[in-house]
Design a protein around this motif. Sequence first.
Motif, PDB file in Angstrom:
ATOM      1  N   ARG A 129       0.849  -1.195   0.000  1.00  0.00           N
ATOM      2  CA  ARG A 129       0.000   0.000   0.000  1.00  0.00           C
ATOM      3  C   ARG A 129       0.883   1.243   0.000  1.00  0.00           C
ATOM      4  NH1 ARG A 129      -5.094  -0.785   4.084  1.00  0.00           N
ATOM      5  NH2 ARG A 129      -6.117  -2.506   2.986  1.00  0.00           N
ATOM      6  N   HIS A 130       0.530   2.222  -0.821  1.00  0.00           N
ATOM      7  CA  HIS A 130       1.332   3.449  -0.823  1.00  0.00           C
ATOM      8  C   HIS A 130       1.013   4.285   0.414  1.00  0.00           C
ATOM      9  CE1 HIS A 130      -2.382   4.692  -2.804  1.00  0.00           C
ATOM     10  NE2 HIS A 130      -2.085   5.940  -2.530  1.00  0.00           N
ATOM     11  N   THR A 165      -0.487   6.866   1.333  1.00  0.00           N
ATOM     12  CA  THR A 165      -1.004   8.172   0.931  1.00  0.00           C
ATOM     13  C   THR A 165      -0.090   8.697  -0.171  1.00  0.00           C
ATOM     14  OG1 THR A 165      -1.360  10.497   1.539  1.00  0.00           O
ATOM     15  CG2 THR A 165       0.285   9.303   2.823  1.00  0.00           C
ATOM     16  N   ALA A 166      -0.693   9.381  -1.133  1.00  0.00           N
ATOM     17  CA  ALA A 166       0.098   9.913  -2.243  1.00  0.00           C
ATOM     18  C   ALA A 166       0.530  11.358  -1.973  1.00  0.00           C
ATOM     19  CB  ALA A 166      -0.689   9.827  -3.547  1.00  0.00           C
ATOM     20  N   TYR A 179       2.189  11.639   4.275  1.00  0.00           N
ATOM     21  CA  TYR A 179       3.025  10.448   4.503  1.00  0.00           C
ATOM     22  C   TYR A 179       3.911  10.657   5.742  1.00  0.00           C
ATOM     23  CZ  TYR A 179       5.783   6.298   3.602  1.00  0.00           C
ATOM     24  OH  TYR A 179       6.380   5.071   3.739  1.00  0.00           O
ATOM     25  N   CYS A 229      -1.442  -1.353  -4.771  1.00  0.00           N
ATOM     26  CA  CYS A 229      -1.164  -0.233  -3.860  1.00  0.00           C
ATOM     27  C   CYS A 229      -2.426  -0.037  -3.020  1.00  0.00           C
ATOM     28  CB  CYS A 229      -0.789   1.024  -4.634  1.00  0.00           C
ATOM     29  SG  CYS A 229      -2.109   1.671  -5.659  1.00  0.00           S
ATOM     30  N   PHE A 277      -4.565   2.433   0.388  1.00  0.00           N
ATOM     31  CA  PHE A 277      -4.478   3.387   1.511  1.00  0.00           C
ATOM     32  C   PHE A 277      -5.620   3.140   2.486  1.00  0.00           C
ATOM     33  CE2 PHE A 277      -6.978   5.199  -1.929  1.00  0.00           C
ATOM     34  CZ  PHE A 277      -8.049   5.819  -1.305  1.00  0.00           C
ATOM     35  N   GLN A 280      -5.801  12.795   6.893  1.00  0.00           N
ATOM     36  CA  GLN A 280      -6.316  12.634   5.526  1.00  0.00           C
ATOM     37  C   GLN A 280      -7.358  13.711   5.232  1.00  0.00           C
ATOM     38  OE1 GLN A 280      -8.908   9.158   4.502  1.00  0.00           O
ATOM     39  NE2 GLN A 280      -7.204   8.626   3.151  1.00  0.00           N
ATOM     40  N   THR A 317      -5.871  14.984  -0.099  1.00  0.00           N
ATOM     41  CA  THR A 317      -4.935  13.844  -0.121  1.00  0.00           C
ATOM     42  C   THR A 317      -5.601  12.650  -0.814  1.00  0.00           C
ATOM     43  OG1 THR A 317      -5.517  12.918   2.061  1.00  0.00           O
ATOM     44  CG2 THR A 317      -3.797  14.602   2.026  1.00  0.00           C
ATOM     45  N   ILE A 318      -6.904  12.479  -0.597  1.00  0.00           N
ATOM     46  CA  ILE A 318      -7.607  11.367  -1.268  1.00  0.00           C
ATOM     47  C   ILE A 318      -7.594  11.593  -2.785  1.00  0.00           C
ATOM     48  CG2 ILE A 318      -9.813  10.151  -1.545  1.00  0.00           C
ATOM     49  CD1 ILE A 318     -10.438  10.838   1.379  1.00  0.00           C
ATOM     50  N   ASP A 347      -4.474  10.407  -4.013  1.00  0.00           N
ATOM     51  CA  ASP A 347      -4.462   8.933  -4.066  1.00  0.00           C
ATOM     52  C   ASP A 347      -5.132   8.449  -5.347  1.00  0.00           C
ATOM     53  OD1 ASP A 347      -3.243   8.450  -1.542  1.00  0.00           O
ATOM     54  OD2 ASP A 347      -5.150   8.847  -0.532  1.00  0.00           O
TER      55      ASP A 347
END
Length: 386
Positions: free
Chosen positions: A201-202, A204-205, A210, A239, A241, A248, A252-253, A256
């Motif tokens: 899982r990343h 959060t992008a 992060y 990946c 989240f 969040q 941020t979503i 993602d």
Amino acid sequence: MEKSANNLSEQGKQSATQPESSLLAPTAEQLKAEATADVLPIMQQIDVLATEQDISLSFLEHLLSMPKNNAVKYLHAKARKAVETVYGDKIFLRGLIEITSYCRNNCNYCGIRRSNKTLERYRMTPETIMTCCKEGYSYGMRTFVIQGGEDMWWNDERLGALVSDIRSQYPDCAITLSMGEHSRESYQRLFDLGANRYLLRHETADENHYSYLHPSEMSFQNRMQCLQWLKEIGFQVGCGFMVGSPGQTPQTIHKDLQFIRTFRPQMVGIGPFVATQHTPFAEEPNGSVETTLRLLSIIRLLHPHVLLPSTTALGSLHPLGRELGILAGANVLMPNLSPVENRELYNIYDNKICLGDGIDHCYDCLQTRMESTGRRIVVERGDFVG
Ligand code: 5AD
Ligand code: FES
């Protein structure tokens, strides 16, 4: 704590044997035909989202904040239609084997972080893991997910030997690894020995987010680099989240989702954040089941071929969470094959379901639950179609 988790799963079991009519939801066409003026424009925008496979931040905010109305039902119905177009009514099983609870990392959300000294740690032997595979195979599982903390005992040699063993004994099965961040060389070696897929899982992008979720020694760049390597090597990559993790935001979503759109992973794992004792986020609120369901549908529409699990975390926060996940566009379930005595110790998050339930029980339970959604568990590897 445990008791309430058991009670929740009990409730779920009862409901699943007597499916609620609300689970048998109307189709997108029916909903649109009966749409009132307030929801019709949203439905039309959902159609645009599905056609363009893109979403603006403002529409995302709208979809996540709107009340639970017929436009939400439409979003889920469109997502169901999208998954059924690619994968029909099939639900793929992944047998999860949690091979070690030792972890060198210290993620702020995770119950098995190294600073949690209250947790007794375990590490399965290769023999135990092979027994779990055997049992899973007998229940029709054709994918094994080898998951664990970043445990240095499981070095290249040991993990490689395990992968080789599973590969030679189960040539018709997919091997998925979920063992965290490693070097490109290690990943390559595991791939060459027969591993097919990798879940990382990343989280959060968004780089600042992060940093808020992780200690300073962990790096966003390295996470992204690992995902890139895995893809280049030829793994089917997952990946993902947590939904509702501390810090969040819709922004941020949105990042993602843009990451998923551009990275085009074969799998995406999302589940609600669950506040967990002995972590810095113990007192934070849990993520929302409703938001998770809406995001499952949005991800399905943005990337229709993706393999999308209805996660155990979703089932842990709602007695019918996994059914609702399937009805929102998910098509994968990950029952636990780990020996029951280890389960409580793999405490990534609190109140996890099925802690005391062997695969015999969970298999029947999932069958009944899936029947209530009109979908069917199949005996297949369930590779990415695309
Ligand atoms: N709540 C929900 N999910 C969690 N994970 C870790 N801790 C939690 C938590 N408290 C998820 C992370 C990780 C995966 C194995 O489990 O996203 O990647
Ligand atoms: Fe229902 Fe495990 S008890 S899936």
